[in-house]
Scaffold this motif. Structure first.
Motif, PDB file in Angstrom:
ATOM      1  N   ASN A 136      52.921  35.868 -45.471  1.00 32.03           N
ATOM      2  CA  ASN A 136      51.771  36.698 -45.095  1.00 32.03           C
ATOM      3  C   ASN A 136      51.447  36.577 -43.617  1.00 32.03           C
ATOM      4  O   ASN A 136      50.293  36.430 -43.216  1.00 32.03           O
ATOM      5  N   ARG A 137      52.467  36.608 -42.799  1.00 31.10           N
ATOM      6  CA  ARG A 137      52.339  36.612 -41.350  1.00 31.10           C
ATOM      7  C   ARG A 137      51.842  35.314 -40.748  1.00 31.10           C
ATOM      8  O   ARG A 137      51.405  35.263 -39.613  1.00 31.10           O
ATOM      9  N   THR A 184      64.527  24.814 -34.263  1.00 31.78           N
ATOM     10  CA  THR A 184      64.183  26.227 -34.164  1.00 31.78           C
ATOM     11  C   THR A 184      62.799  26.441 -33.572  1.00 31.78           C
ATOM     12  O   THR A 184      61.863  25.711 -33.861  1.00 31.78           O
ATOM     13  N   LEU A 210      53.002  31.267 -40.008  1.00 32.99           N
ATOM     14  CA  LEU A 210      54.155  30.381 -40.006  1.00 32.99           C
ATOM     15  C   LEU A 210      53.937  29.228 -40.984  1.00 32.99           C
ATOM     16  O   LEU A 210      52.916  28.545 -40.941  1.00 32.99           O
ATOM     17  N   GLU A 223      59.899  29.340 -33.434  1.00 34.07           N
ATOM     18  CA  GLU A 223      59.574  30.555 -34.169  1.00 34.07           C
ATOM     19  C   GLU A 223      59.319  31.727 -33.233  1.00 34.07           C
ATOM     20  O   GLU A 223      58.767  31.580 -32.148  1.00 34.07           O
ATOM     21  N   THR A 226      62.378  38.882 -41.278  1.00 34.54           N
ATOM     22  CA  THR A 226      63.636  38.188 -41.513  1.00 34.54           C
ATOM     23  C   THR A 226      63.886  38.051 -43.013  1.00 34.54           C
ATOM     24  O   THR A 226      63.001  37.683 -43.777  1.00 34.54           O
ATOM     25  N   GLU A 257      61.418  27.040 -41.718  1.00 35.67           N
ATOM     26  CA  GLU A 257      60.250  27.608 -41.044  1.00 35.67           C
ATOM     27  C   GLU A 257      60.257  29.098 -41.326  1.00 35.67           C
ATOM     28  O   GLU A 257      61.202  29.796 -40.975  1.00 35.67           O
ATOM     29  N   ARG A 258      59.200  29.585 -41.936  1.00 34.20           N
ATOM     30  CA  ARG A 258      59.188  31.006 -42.295  1.00 34.20           C
ATOM     31  C   ARG A 258      57.767  31.550 -42.261  1.00 34.20           C
ATOM     32  O   ARG A 258      56.794  30.799 -42.231  1.00 34.20           O
ATOM     33  N   PHE A 259      57.698  32.869 -42.301  1.00 28.81           N
ATOM     34  CA  PHE A 259      56.413  33.539 -42.313  1.00 28.81           C
ATOM     35  C   PHE A 259      56.023  33.873 -43.736  1.00 28.81           C
ATOM     36  O   PHE A 259      56.796  34.489 -44.466  1.00 28.81           O
ATOM     37  N   ASP A 314      64.498  30.790 -40.733  1.00 29.50           N
ATOM     38  CA  ASP A 314      65.150  29.783 -39.898  1.00 29.50           C
ATOM     39  C   ASP A 314      65.176  28.490 -40.700  1.00 29.50           C
ATOM     40  O   ASP A 314      64.190  28.140 -41.349  1.00 29.50           O
ATOM     41  N   TYR A 315      66.274  27.775 -40.663  1.00 35.21           N
ATOM     42  CA  TYR A 315      66.305  26.516 -41.403  1.00 35.21           C
ATOM     43  C   TYR A 315      67.327  25.569 -40.821  1.00 35.21           C
ATOM     44  O   TYR A 315      68.207  25.954 -40.055  1.00 35.21           O
ATOM     45  N   ASP A 321      49.750  44.527 -45.173  1.00 35.59           N
ATOM     46  CA  ASP A 321      50.645  43.358 -45.084  1.00 35.59           C
ATOM     47  C   ASP A 321      52.112  43.721 -45.317  1.00 35.59           C
ATOM     48  O   ASP A 321      52.961  42.854 -45.479  1.00 35.59           O
ATOM     49  N   ASN A 357      58.027  38.220 -34.222  1.00 29.67           N
ATOM     50  CA  ASN A 357      58.778  39.467 -34.233  1.00 29.67           C
ATOM     51  C   ASN A 357      57.853  40.661 -34.259  1.00 29.67           C
ATOM     52  O   ASN A 357      56.967  40.746 -35.094  1.00 29.67           O
TER      53      ASN A 357
END
Lengths: 769, 181
Positions: free
Chosen positions: A495-496, B22, A498, B24, A451, A491-493, A455-456, B56, B27
């Motif tokens: 380095n993979r 939200t 959350l 998560e 993304t 909320e974000r990733f 998301d926020y 990565d 993906n």
């Protein structure tokens, strides 16, 4: 409330003469030029219900007698003016005084004493009128607003454009549509605002920060589009139908709007459909530049003496192809693409098909606006708006995933606002307001890509106040303050994994404006605004490659508020026979200006190298001026000259800010002619010449390619209009880029890849009923 | 009446606020992390491997690039393997490319190696997953491997590996430092 203004605008006075018996009523009138205040000769007054008409004499006076008591439609026309429509119930001899504005497509709004709360006392306020909009149906909001000097359109190909005010756009320019601030993914340079101007009655621009009323997203100004809503007392169904064909792109565009009053309710329905195919430069087709756009608006408004309520529903759909040759993989592709004379993927033949890469945007709006008059001096307003915006972006992908979007974001916005307006006496009033905005952005899963934006949730409470004082009869001053709080929950990733973050920003905005009119000759407006704009979500958290940009954009969570001080001085000189002159100067100093700073080393990925940009702060200024001169050479011809310069400077890097518009000069000559005076058939010719200079101060190292050379475009149109008829029709034949000039536009992001579209011959049919 | 209306609206709005928290998503990313170019000498002997790995994805940690030395005056059979190793088990992108062979072509640009196509797509045009690589005298140089999506395979020279006329967009572009001993 609105009703009063509309009617006041063109009927000065209705007075009833002595009573008469049936079918011998005399209707008399006087028509004055809104500008010169003198009687207007040869205006036609048409009563379609009884098929009667009259002309005004040299004093502007006219008479129609032998009328029976009843309700009549009245249509008043004059060469080169927009038609005025009235609806009157006549029971006895009546005298009507009407003001007809003999003006043009571009209007500098000089009314200093604003009726309604608008916080526009000191702001340069310009309007593109219905006269222009009625003959050019297939333009985007930004293309219409671009008519106003100081406003430009920054584009991504031929379908996507957004307004640029004094060199700034995106998060710094608010877009209002029928009183609603559009909430979309407005940060992106390739995201055009979700507004269809097919049925717009006017497009206005306030140059100067409008942050007190609209929030810090209006740092540079605000673009206001209003639907062509008729709120007269006429109980019949009226409206406009417009069809437009454009030869370049073989575009078809239909727009219909209907207005009707029933009881207390005024209802409005607007619908528009637009479909174009591949655009063509003078030598080749721009593959995959088709567009499909639809909009549907419904507005119901109940106006009473003590209160009014307005419901607005809007649906908007936008499906646009992205120039295929601008869709590239990495820096090597980019270098290959920019060195080509004719881009990859150009074809000999025309296509309507819209394939990936493309954008599909759906936008739904619901708004309730309630106004209550507590006492003659006290009003309050309640507003609630909800907007849902879904943006999908499709790329060319492997393994039949082309049909799966790479970006699929759902943004839900809720906005509550309360306003309290109190006129303490005839010269002093204040406005207090509170607003709460809650935005939720959600990335719909299943895109199969990282993304770009997380998301926020945004929680944004606001408090503001404006005080306006009239000094004597011709000067008004205004001061305003606004407090804003922006809380982001993200909320974000990373380095993979959350990660949850939150950011909290407080800001205080202040404004002072003065507007004065001296002896009907000089209008003077000055506006000084301080805006503290908190960083937006993309500036804080974006992470990834943006479509077609070959740029890896990295947000910066440590950014702080962008503090700017903008001043605009606007002087209008009304020299009557010698024309109208208006001149605006602006200076905008920004500390902590948030922008994308390119890294020296590109980012290396398995797809090759990418430019990397970091969001960063720096101190900047923008300055410029623009002017308009308008003169009537004879009564029915007009010459318009305009021009402007904008300069920007980054005080840290000592370079110009990219995408600062190059200087321009424009001239337009228009002539109105009668074909038949007795039928009021008229023809309007207009020819325009516009020259855009090369942007010479961007240094070669700043950009991939040097700015394109200057170019001159010729546009022309012919309009035929018939006024005295039950079926008044207007037909316009227009030529855009008449000389089929090959050029590239500095403000088009796709200028690296392809030329601008060549000549287009458009036919616009307007049926006004 | 009007009050009721606004209470209703306030209620609707608050519902939207509450329900819009939200969740998560995990993906499935369409990512390429790894390119391996395995060179097996035609006359037998130890295979040489060139590899580019960026587990990565874009950004974050820098990719790991490795290339073993090649022998002089030798002909190798080259085979490319493309993977997404961020998933477990890893995704085989090679199969996806094979399935859309008409829309893909690898290009090899080198100052020291000669690379020829030995496979064909359904139209009889080169694809480049399988190649023949030959070395001459010892030395050092570079090899750039590029995967183009939707190239124009009929443009001049593209069948022979000329990338400049190919168009399309780059899905993979990696460069190796090559030593021939």
């Amino acid at each position: 409330m609105l009703k009063k203004i509309t009617i006041l605008f063109f009927i000065l006075k209705i007075s009833y003469l002595h009573g008469q018996t049936a079918c011998s009523i005399t209707l008399k009138g006087k028509i004055v030029d809104g500008h010169e205040q003198a009687g207007l000769e040869y205006a036609s007054i048409f009563l379609p219900d009884v098929n009667r008409f009259a002309y005004s004499d040299k004093n502007g006076e006219w008479i129609i007698d032998g009328l029976c008591p009843g309700a009549y439609h009245l249509k008043i026309d004059h060469l080169g003016c927009e038609s005025k429509k009235l609806f009157l119930t006549i029971t006895k001899d009546t005298l009507i005084q009407t003001k007809l504005e003999h003006h043009t497509e571009l209007l500098s709004v000089v009314d200093v004493m604003d009726q309604r709360y608008s916080s526009s006392v000191g702001k340069a306020n310009y309007e593109v009128t219905g006269k222009f909009l009625s003959k050019s149906a297939s333009l985007s909001l930004a293309e219409v607003a671009k008519l106003i000097p100081g406003v430009d359109a920054v584009r991504s190909g031929s379908n996507i454009s957004k307004p640029l005010i004094h060199g700034l756009s995106g998060n710094r320019v608010a877009i209002m549509n029928d009183g609603i601030v559009i909430e979309g993914q407005q940060w992106g340079m390739d995201h055009s605002p979700e507004v269809d101007v097919s049925n717009a009655g006017s497009v206005k621009v306030l140059k100067g920060s409008a942050a007190i009323l609209y929030g810090s997203m209006a740092t540079a100004g605000v673009v206001i589009s209003e639907s062509d809503i008729n709120v007269s007392s006429d109980p019949h169904l009226h409206g406009k139908f417009r069809y437009n064909f454009q030869s370049n792109g073989l575009g078809n565009h239909i727009a219909l709007n209907l207005s009707k009053k029933s009881g207390d309710w005024h209802q409005y329905l607007g619908a528009a459909l637009k479909r174009t195919g591949d655009m063509k430069t003078p030598t080749y087709y721009l593959r995959n530049t088709g567009l499909s756009e639809q909009s549907l608006d419904y507005i119901a408004q109940r106006i009473r003496d003590k209160s009014s309520i307005k419901y607005t529903f809007k649906l908007y759909r936008f499906n646009a192809g992205i120039l295929r040759s601008a869709h590239i993989g990495n820096l090597t592709d980019l270098k290959g693409a920019i060195t080509r004379e004719i881009p990859f993927f150009t074809e000999e033949n025309f296509k309507y098909t819209i394939n990936a890469p493309k954008q599909a945007v759906n936008h739904a709006t619901f708004n309730v606006n309630y106004q209550k008059t507590l006492s003659p001096s006290k009003n309050y307003y309640l507003k609630y708006t909800t907007q849902i915006n879904n943006r999908k972006e499709f790329d060319v992908r492997r393994a039949e995933r082309t049909g799966t979007p790479v970006v699929d974001m759902l943004l839900t916005s809720n906005h509550f606002e309360t306003l309290y307006e109190h006129k303490i006496n005839h010269s002093l009033k204040y406005l207090l307001g509170t607003a709460l905005r809650v935005n939720v952005n959600y990335n719909i899963p299943g895109t199969g890509s990282l993304t770009l934006l997380p998301d926020y949730r945004l929680f944004n409470p606001n408090l503001f106040g404006i005080i306006t004082k009239k000094i004597k009869n011709h000067t008004q001053i205004e001061g305003g303050l606004r407090y804003e709080n922006h809380q982001y929950f993200v909320e974000r990733f990373v380095n993979r994994t959350l990660t949850k973050n939150s950011s909290n920003f407080h800001s205080l905005n202040a404004n002072f404006g003065i507007g004065s009119r001296i002896k009907d000759v000089i209008t003077f407006k000055a506006d000084l605004s301080y805006v503290s704009r908190p960083p937006q979500i993309n500036e804080l958290y974006s992470n990834g490659v943006h479509q077609g940009l070959v740029a890896f954009e990295l947000g910066n969570v440590s950014l702080t508020n962008e503090n700017s001080l903008k001043s605009v001085i606007d002087v209008g000189l009304d020299l009557h026979h010698f024309g109208h002159f208006s001149f605006a100067f602006f200076a905008h100093r920004i500390n902590n200006f948030i922008y994308l700073l390119p890294r020296r080393e590109p980012i290396l990925t398995i797809r090759g190298a990418f430019f990397a940009f970091d969001y960063t702060n720096s101190d900047t200024w923008l300055r410029g001026f623009e002017g308009i001169y308008k003169v009537n050479l004879a009564h029915s011809s007009e010459l318009l000259l305009s021009g402007g310069v904008t300069r920007s400077f980054n005080r840290d890097t000592k370079e110009e800010i990219l995408w600062t518009p190059p200087p321009f000069l424009k001239t337009q000559f228009s002539q109105d002619l009668y074909i038949s005076k007795s039928k009021n058939q008229e023809i309007n010719f207009s020819v325009g010449l516009e020259h855009t200079f090369e942007n010479q101060i961007v240094s070669a190292s700043q950009d991939l390619l040097p700015p394109p050379p200057g170019y001159t475009l010729v546009n022309a149109d012919v309009t035929y209009k018939q006024s005295i008829s039950k079926r008044p029709i207007q037909i316009t034949l227009s030529f855009r880029n008449l000389l089929n000039e090959t050029y590239r536009n500095y403000l088009n992001r796709f200028r690296y890849f392809a030329d601008e579209p060549g000549r287009s011959i458009d036919v616009t049919l307007l049926y006004n009923f | 009446m009007k009050k009721n209306l606004f209470y209703c609206l306030a209620f609707v709005a608050s519902i939207m606020l509450i329900s819009s928290c939200t969740k998560e998503d995990s993906n499935d990313e369409e990512l390429i992390t790894t390119l391996t170019y395995k060179l097996t000498p035609v006359g037998g002997g130890n295979a040489v491997t060139l590899s580019f790995r960026d587990i990565d994805g874009d950004g974050g940690n820098a990719p790991v690039i490795s290339a073993s030395p090649l022998k002089a005056n030798t002909v190798y059979n080259g085979e490319l393997t493309i993977l997404n190793e961020s998933e477990s088990p890893s995704d085989d992108i090679t199969a996806e490319i094979k399935a859309e062979d008409k829309e893909h072509q690898f290009f090899f640009e080198s100052s020291i190696l000669k690379v020829e196509y030995t496979d064909k797509d359904a139209n009889g045009n080169p694809l480049g997953l399988l190649t023949k690589v030959s070395t001459t005298a010892p030395g050092t140089g570079k090899l750039k491997v590029t995967l183009k999506h939707e190239p124009n395979k009929t443009a001049s020279g593209v069948k022979d590996g000329k990338i400049s006329n190919a168009g399309g967009e780059t899905d993979i572009e990696v460069e190796f430092n090559i030593t021939v001993q």
